[in-house]
Write an enzyme that holds these catalytic residues in place. Structure first.
Site, mmCIF file in Angstrom:
data_model
loop_
_atom_site.group_PDB
_atom_site.id
_atom_site.type_symbol
_atom_site.label_atom_id
_atom_site.label_comp_id
_atom_site.label_asym_id
_atom_site.label_seq_id
_atom_site.Cartn_x
_atom_site.Cartn_y
_atom_site.Cartn_z
ATOM 1 N N ASP A 94 0.851 -1.199 0.000
ATOM 2 C CA ASP A 94 0.000 0.000 0.000
ATOM 3 C C ASP A 94 0.887 1.250 0.000
ATOM 4 O OD1 ASP A 94 -1.903 1.914 0.397
ATOM 5 O OD2 ASP A 94 -2.302 1.377 2.504
ATOM 6 N N ASN B 263 -0.246 4.471 -0.755
ATOM 7 C CA ASN B 263 -0.908 5.716 -0.347
ATOM 8 C C ASN B 263 -1.579 5.601 1.027
ATOM 9 O OD1 ASN B 263 -3.070 4.134 -0.959
ATOM 10 N ND2 ASN B 263 -4.101 5.620 -2.277
ATOM 11 N N ASP C 88 -3.980 3.799 2.487
ATOM 12 C CA ASP C 88 -5.422 3.709 2.757
ATOM 13 C C ASP C 88 -5.795 2.288 3.200
ATOM 14 O OD1 ASP C 88 -5.100 2.326 0.413
ATOM 15 O OD2 ASP C 88 -6.598 3.447 -0.733
ATOM 16 N N ASP D 122 -1.828 -1.016 -3.968
ATOM 17 C CA ASP D 122 -2.040 -0.237 -5.192
ATOM 18 C C ASP D 122 -0.877 -0.422 -6.162
ATOM 19 O OD1 ASP D 122 -0.098 1.361 -3.870
ATOM 20 O OD2 ASP D 122 -1.740 2.342 -2.776
ATOM 21 N N ASP E 228 -9.817 -14.680 -17.404
ATOM 22 C CA ASP E 228 -10.684 -15.099 -16.310
ATOM 23 C C ASP E 228 -11.915 -15.826 -16.854
ATOM 24 O OD1 ASP E 228 -11.444 -14.714 -13.378
ATOM 25 O OD2 ASP E 228 -13.216 -13.941 -14.407
ATOM 26 N N GLU F 99 -8.014 -19.501 -17.854
ATOM 27 C CA GLU F 99 -8.420 -20.175 -16.603
ATOM 28 C C GLU F 99 -9.546 -21.148 -16.949
ATOM 29 O OE1 GLU F 99 -10.414 -19.040 -12.289
ATOM 30 O OE2 GLU F 99 -11.224 -18.256 -14.156
HETATM 31 C C1 BGC Z 1 -11.654 -15.529 -10.526
HETATM 32 C C2 BGC Z 1 -12.424 -15.265 -9.269
HETATM 33 C C3 BGC Z 1 -13.661 -14.486 -9.635
HETATM 34 C C4 BGC Z 1 -14.473 -15.192 -10.723
HETATM 35 C C5 BGC Z 1 -15.494 -14.291 -11.335
HETATM 36 C C6 BGC Z 1 -12.600 -16.418 -11.281
HETATM 37 O O1 BGC Z 1 -12.399 -17.581 -11.631
HETATM 38 O O2 BGC Z 1 -10.412 -16.126 -10.356
HETATM 39 O O3 BGC Z 1 -11.664 -14.597 -8.306
HETATM 40 O O4 BGC Z 1 -14.462 -14.326 -8.506
HETATM 41 O O5 BGC Z 1 -13.651 -15.625 -11.779
HETATM 42 O O6 BGC Z 1 -14.903 -13.352 -12.154
#
Ligand code: BGC
Length: 540
Positions: free
Chosen positions: A22, A24, A26, A30, A201, A270
């Site tokens: 972090d 900044n 908060d 970041d 993703d 993924e």
């Molecule tokens: C990501 C998760 C996310 C999901 C929805 C996944 O497989 O790794 O962290 O919640 O996709 O986007």
């Protein structure tokens, strides 16, 4: 070797930006924080970093719900910060892979706000809309991974929309050609900015069955294995109509054409489908789809050498030109030290796990904190942030326990991560594993990680070689990596006692981690590997 693309055999270090550093103050990490830790990351000897989403987002799923693909969320910084990250990472020889969440957006994205308004606006078909059944219930039986029906009612249109995750993550309709074009142009925005790759993703979720057929039930005896939880009915169905549809492949090909216009860039998908190993092979087959993919198949709850061997062998059999990528931990699962090591795991286990991961055939994703041997943080109910955990508490505590901030300095407040209260607590056990403590200890998990990584870089066998398993007991993983005439025997003992294996060749000890091996000789054909140890031997 010069023609081998950089990502083959690369180690990709996954940065969860809320929890790296972090800058900044908060309480939330970041981009400037990541920049300040680039020297640390470079010291690990990794080839690339994959940064989890930092795009504009209402953060209902901590960035996996994007409301503007082309901007950075103010929590994380600015586009100028990101440009600086790329430049400074590249200056250190580190590639940048960004996380692209292409199957769904946030409900706050301008596209969805327009789409939800009426059935005839310009973006009316950009999301998956469907009429209710005559009795008013959702169009079919599809379920959301994060709980409940995958359909949410929208009174403005008097229709339901599809969401595979939270109801605030509406699913884009890839059957609409404009959606595909627009998404490719969002991706190109980042390719033009100089990113080296994309982690894709939930990529199997782009398309859905247009006939909206019900998913069949999964027979009870098949409801087991990875990810099965009896508290989540998502596991009670075979997900054949809501994801992994054949049309996905055409989109991957269009995406690959775009990537090929930016030489040296890579895609990492993924995959979590009904048969992930098959899907990984299918999505990476040939040279016109994804470059590589990873699945959740090694993110299982139990450590079993037999399971690891069978999983890798099955993938290797399925793969043609495709290139695997393996990980044993990430921001979605309980930390591997706790999953596989239970309560109070031996720190030595972390060294053996990291060495095994780095020795597998393929590219590797190593999740931040694995180089320190971090265990799962115990998060109390009132501290929970993850909506998945909030819904399923107490049977499932969600994903916060693997997402806590990095412990940098032992004595400082908030472990040197921030001057402010951190968004998730940092457990005292993590402070004991702080980088500041491990830096100065030549026998630490961190220094073992670095040493192994730097040695690995010099080993074409480990980066590019074939893999062949040697039969061994369940607490043991043994394989031979070979490249040309060179062969390395890699043996990992995950038990608390020494293990003995017989070999049909002579070997010379190359490298050990932990207590190493009790009996080695250049003439030897019997290898005894101490508790929680790694032995790498050159086959003569
Ligand atoms: C990501 C998760 C996310 C999901 C929805 C996944 O497989 O790794 O962290 O919640 O996709 O986007």
């Amino acid at each position: 070797m010069t023609t081998t693309p950089w990502w083959r055999g690369a180690v990709v270090y996954q940065v969860y930006p809320r929890s790296m550093m972090d800058a900044n103050n908060d309480g939330i990490g970041d981009i400037l924080g990541i920049i300040s830790k680039l020297d640390y990351i470079a010291s690990l000897g990794v080839d690339a970093i994959w940064v989890s989403p930092f795009f504009k987002s209402p953060m209902k799923d901590f960035g996996y719900d994007i409301s503007d693909y082309r901007d950075i969320d103010p929590i994380f910084g600015t586009l100028a910060d990101f440009d600086e990250l790329i430049a400074k990472a590249h200056a250190r020889g580190i590639k940048i892979i960004i996380d692209q969440v292409l199957s769904h957006t946030s409900d706050q994205h301008a596209w969805f706000m327009e789409s939800r308004e009426s059935r005839d606006n310009a973006k009316a078909d950009w999301y998956v809309w469907a009429d209710p059944q005559p009795d008013g219930t959702p169009p079919n039986n599809w379920l959301a991974i994060f709980g409940g029906s995958a359909w949410e009612w929208e009174p403005r249109r008097c229709q339901y929309y599809l969401h595979n995750f939270l109801k605030t993550q509406p699913d884009l309709n890839y059957h609409c050609p404009q959606v595909q074009q627009q998404i490719l142009s969002e991706v190109e925005f980042w390719l033009k900015r100089g990113v080296d790759g994309l982690r894709l993703d939930a990529i199997i979720f782009c398309f859905h069955d247009q006939l909206l057929r019900n998913n069949p039930a999964k027979p009870e005896e098949e409801r087991r294995g990875r990810g099965f939880r009896e508290d989540n009915p998502y596991a009670f169905q075979r997900h054949v109509y809501d994801c992994d549809r054949p049309e996905n492949l055409q989109f991957l090909e269009a995406l690959r054409k775009l990537m090929d216009r930016y030489p040296g860039t890579v895609t990492l998908g993924e995959i979590a489908s009904e048969d992930s190993l098959k899907t990984m092979a299918e999505y990476t087959a040939g040279t016109s789809r994804l470059h590589m993919a990873y699945s959740f198949e090694l993110l299982v709850d139990q450590l079993s050498g037999t399971y690891i061997r069978e999983t890798i062998e099955t993938l290797e059999k399925n793969l043609s030109e495709g290139w695997p990528c393996w990980s044993i931990g990430n921001h979605d699962v309980v930390r591997v030290m706790s999953r596989w090591g239970g309560i109070n795991p031996s720190p030595q286990l972390a060294k053996t796990l990291n060495a095994m991961l780095m020795s597998l055939r393929g590219s590797i994703c190593s999740y931040q904190g694995e180089e320190l041997g971090l265990v799962e943080a115990d998060i109390q109910q009132h501290e929970l942030q993850d909506p998945y955990g909030i819904t399923f508490w107490p049977r499932f505590k969600g994903r916060d326990g693997c997402r806590t901030p990095m412990p940098w300095t032992h004595q400082e407040n908030h472990a040197g991560f921030s001057h402010a209260k951190t968004w998730l607590p940092i457990p005292s056990a993590h402070k004991e594993c702080a980088v500041s403590l491990q830096e100065n200890d030549s026998g630490s998990i961190l220094n073992a990680y670095r040493k192994f990584m730097h040695w690995r870089k010099q080993q074409p066998c480990l980066r590019f070689g074939d893999i062949e398993f040697v039969a061994a007991a369940d607490e043991y993983v043994v394989f031979i990596r070979s490249f040309g005439s060179e062969k390395l025997l890699c043996a990992f003992n995950f038990s608390a006692s020494a293990q003995v294996i017989s070999l049909d060749a002579n070997y010379r000890l190359e490298k050990t981690e932990g207590h190493g091996c009790d009996s080695v000789s250049t003439e030897g054909k019997v290898l005894s590997v101490s508790a929680y140890s790694t032995v790498i031997a050159r086959v003569l």
